[in-house]
Enzyme design. Structure first.
Site, PDB file in Angstrom:
ATOM      1  N   GLU A   1      -1.723  -2.944  -0.329  1.00  0.00           N
ATOM      2  CA  GLU A   1      -1.866  -4.400  -0.211  1.00  0.00           C
ATOM      3  C   GLU A   1      -1.565  -5.099  -1.540  1.00  0.00           C
ATOM      4  O   GLU A   1      -0.982  -6.188  -1.564  1.00  0.00           O
ATOM      5  CB  GLU A   1      -3.266  -4.743   0.300  1.00  0.00           C
ATOM      6  CG  GLU A   1      -3.443  -4.356   1.770  1.00  0.00           C
ATOM      7  CD  GLU A   1      -4.817  -4.660   2.307  1.00  0.00           C
ATOM      8  OE1 GLU A   1      -4.929  -5.472   3.242  1.00  0.00           O
ATOM      9  OE2 GLU A   1      -5.797  -4.088   1.786  1.00  0.00           O
TER      10      GLU A   1
ATOM     11  N   GLU B   1      -7.130   2.177   6.822  1.00  0.00           N
ATOM     12  CA  GLU B   1      -8.436   1.551   7.071  1.00  0.00           C
ATOM     13  C   GLU B   1      -8.992   1.844   8.458  1.00  0.00           C
ATOM     14  O   GLU B   1     -10.216   1.908   8.641  1.00  0.00           O
ATOM     15  CB  GLU B   1      -8.338   0.033   6.855  1.00  0.00           C
ATOM     16  CG  GLU B   1      -8.230  -0.384   5.393  1.00  0.00           C
ATOM     17  CD  GLU B   1      -6.794  -0.347   4.866  1.00  0.00           C
ATOM     18  OE1 GLU B   1      -6.569  -0.788   3.728  1.00  0.00           O
ATOM     19  OE2 GLU B   1      -5.893   0.116   5.594  1.00  0.00           O
TER      20      GLU B   1
END
Length: 686
Positions: free
Chosen positions: A104, A124
């Site tokens: 990210e 995740e």
């Protein structure tokens, strides 16, 4: 040393992340990145910022030390927005395993250069979450829709080459991160590398992409991640808000609680009383028995680089054992774990013989012969005479008393149970069964061996079935009782598969072989209390020679990969009901799951109460890594905490009205409820 440092090379500012061991995106890294970018934006000398990391990897994800802690500012979403809004282009150089928050960060930069060998991913979902710092919004603006959705909902990493082809990377190079970062910064300066602001790009997920994924998406975790990715159709600022809302929802979900518990379980079980004992050196191994289990254990040792001597009792079985191990290694080649040259080199470390004296100098011997106390006692009597002093003498028994086996040797301190799960070279669980005389060094050495074999070792005390099979033997009875009382076995299987098990208990028994359970039931028959209900349906199946998949018929009938219900089983059930005066009744799927789990939790609690398992989390690890327990529930005792221990007690008391012998509330479970505590509280107490 600061977690983030800046160095100047002409008009390029080199910003280095240095937060060993994996450059996790902890608070020091986040503060350092924000400060560095803000300072460099004000520095007229700088035209380009080149971001990279020291060590073996770029940022590999979040800092697990912050899990469960109050959030610390700045949080990663804010950091990513600052990077993206930088007035000066940031080129990010990625190496090692760039995962989760690390990816990210990279997505927020204006260019990305990979170093060969790089893996990139958004894992995740493996913790019941979704990318919460813009991953679901920025990735679909860089790569085509199906690639983005696959990465977001599966959590599986992709290679650097795949990332370059997809457009996630702008370039792929060889070299060390600092040098590549400087070269990339200069490429931006001279126009050879064109920065792209992700916020200015169009989302590439189509309606067809979403429909295709919805058709195959299962479970709340993947569905929530899919919803976040769908929000990338909104303006970026709105999409980020929706992503954050869904991330917050995920943080509060039971799935996250269970998956986080499972994540930490693998680490928690390594903390044992014998941790400080000095482990012995392990270079060579021996295995006695070349059947499916013994060959699997030998394969695991070979794959760990250990020379192995395998003993068979009959000359004709030696070739069979070698062939089985060869096929196992061929499977590793097909899965890409070995190449042909490595396979041959690995196989060259194997010796198969009938001569037990060949075990004289090995460091560890694992017995994997027939599950008979007389046979095992005979084997260990011989090992005591043959093996060198200090060698670990291990039995792979599933149920038998390790103390009795050790008693036939002159060195019970070196005897231990190492209970592998089939196929032993694939399954991750290893129950380390510690006898009353087992030395701490022997335990520590066994855990060292488990790590070498890439197994998750769980310490167990001695009892019939140890942790896993003791609990299994108890809760498996609940399915037989429901079947006898009217629930078709195929409904029981289906209900538990919907709960999250890959296979229902009857299908599992068919896969393992019905004869195994039958042998155990016959062994235990003379000790069975008169008060205990006994269901004979499985015995009737076995009496027909229907042992499951290996015989083509068990509870199910098998035709290649296809299976169908064996109608004879319902006839056996009805005949037994009539003989015992039982009127069949219906069960809902929810009731099946509630009874099954109440039975599992009750015996698991007794295993902790009896100190067979060190902690509740050890029980959870056994079932996660050896019994296919649904990972999103975190294990049977984590499931109990999520459900509520008072609810479990209430269910057991309700079922006890039908069968007070089988359904009894464990003392530990009642004590926890009265004290307002959970099993996780016991884990924290150690």
């Amino acid at each position: 040393m600061a977690a983030v440092e800046t160095k100047f090379e002409g008009q390029v500012a080199l910003v280095k992340i240095d937060n060993p061991p994996v450059n996790a995106a902890g608070i020091d890294v986040r503060i350092g990145l924000v400060n560095a970018v803000r300072e460099l934006e004000e520095d007229d000398r700088v035209k380009v910022i080149a971001l990279y990391a020291a060590g073996r990897t770029f940022v590999a994800g979040a800092d697990i030390r912050e899990f469960g802690q109050p959030p610390k500012q700045p949080m990663l979403p804010e950091v990513c927005e600052i990077l993206e809004a930088s007035a000066k282009p940031i080129v990010c150089v990625l190496h090692g395993t760039t995962l989760g928050g690390g990816l990210e960060i990279a997505l927020s930069c204006q260019a990305r250069v990979g170093i060969k060998g790089l893996k990139l991913g958004l894992p995740e979902v493996n913790l019941g979450l979704l990318p919460g710092a813009g991953g679901t919004q920025r990735l679909p603006r860089l790569v085509e829709g199906m690639t983005a959705l696959t990465m977001i909902t599966s959590g599986k990493p992709i290679s650097a080459e795949a990332a370059l082809e997809a457009g996630l990377l702008d370039d792929l190079q060889d070299g060390v991160p600092a040098e590549v970062a400087l070269a990339a910064g200069r490429q931006v300066l001279d126009g050879a590398l064109t920065p792209r602001v992700t916020a200015h790009l169009e989302n590439r997920i189509t309606t067809n992409d979403l429909d295709a994924f919805r058709a195959k998406t299962r479970g709340e975790v993947a569905e929530r991640a899919l919803k976040a990715a769908e929000a990338s159709n909104l303006p970026l600022s709105d999409g980020l808000k929706e992503e954050r809302r869904l991330f917050t929802e995920a943080m509060a979900s039971n799935a996250h609680k269970g998956l986080k518990h499972a994540f930490f379980a693998e680490r928690a079980v390594s903390h044992i009383p014998e941790s400080k004992a000095e482990a012995r050196d392990l270079q060579t191994g021996g295995v006695i028995g070349g059947g499916t289990m013994g060959s699997g254990i030998a394969t695991a040792m070979l794959l760990a680089g250990m020379p192995v001597t395998l003993i068979e009792m009959e000359e004709g079985r030696v070739a069979f054992a070698r062939d089985t191990i060869t096929k196992n290694l061929e499977g590793a080649v097909k899965r890409g774990k070995l190449n042909a040259e490595q396979r041959d080199a690995t196989l060259a470390k194997l010796t198969c013989t009938t001569d037990m004296s060949a075990l004289a100098d090995v460091d560890v011997v694992i017995e994997a012969v027939f599950e008979s106390m007389d046979v095992k006692r005979e084997v260990f009597g011989k090992l005591d005479q043959i093996c060198k002093q200090g060698a670990i003498l291990a039995t792979n028994t599933s149920y038998l008393d390790v103390n009795e086996i050790a008693g036939v040797t002159s060195r019970p301190q070196d005897v231990i149970g190492l209970h592998f799960f089939s196929p032993a070279h694939v399954m991750r669980l290893l129950e380390v069964v510690v006898g009353k005389d087992t030395a701490p060094e022997t335990v520590a050495t066994s855990f060292k061996l488990a790590k070498k074999l890439r197994k998750v070792a769980v310490r167990s005390g001695v009892c019939d079935g140890f942790i896993g099979n003791r609990i299994l033997a108890h809760y498996r009875k609940s399915t037989a009782y429901m079947q006898l009382d009217g629930a078709p076995f195929e409904q029981i299987d289906a209900a538990l598969e919907d709960f999250g098990f890959a296979m229902g208990p009857f299908a599992v028994s068919d896969l393992a072989g019905q004869d195994i359970g039958w042998a155990t039931r016959k062994r235990q028959a003379e000790f069975r209390p008169d008060e205990e209900r006994y269901v004979e349906i499985a015995d009737r199946v076995c009496e027909q020679g229907w042992f499951g998949r290996k015989s083509g018929k068990g509870f199910y009938i098998y035709d290649g990969k296809n299976r169908s219900v064996n109608p004879a089983v319902a006839e056996f059930a009805q005949a037994e009901r009539e003989a015992k005066g039982i009127a069949a009744r219906s069960f809902t799927d929810a009731e099946i799951v509630d009874r099954y789990m109440a039975a599992m939790v009750s015996e698991a609690a007794r295993v902790v109460e009896d100190k067979i398992a060190l902690r509740p989390i050890d029980v959870d690890a056994v079932f996660l890594f050896g019994y296919g327990f649904p990972r999103h529930w975190g294990g049977p005792l984590q499931y109990a905490d999520i459900t509520g221990l008072a609810v479990i007690v209430q269910r057991i008391e309700q079922y006890a009205q039908e069968d007070p012998y089988y359904w009894q509330v464990p003392a530990l479970l009642r004590e926890l409820v009265e004290a307002g505590k959970t099993f996780n509280d016991l884990n924290k107490e150690g």
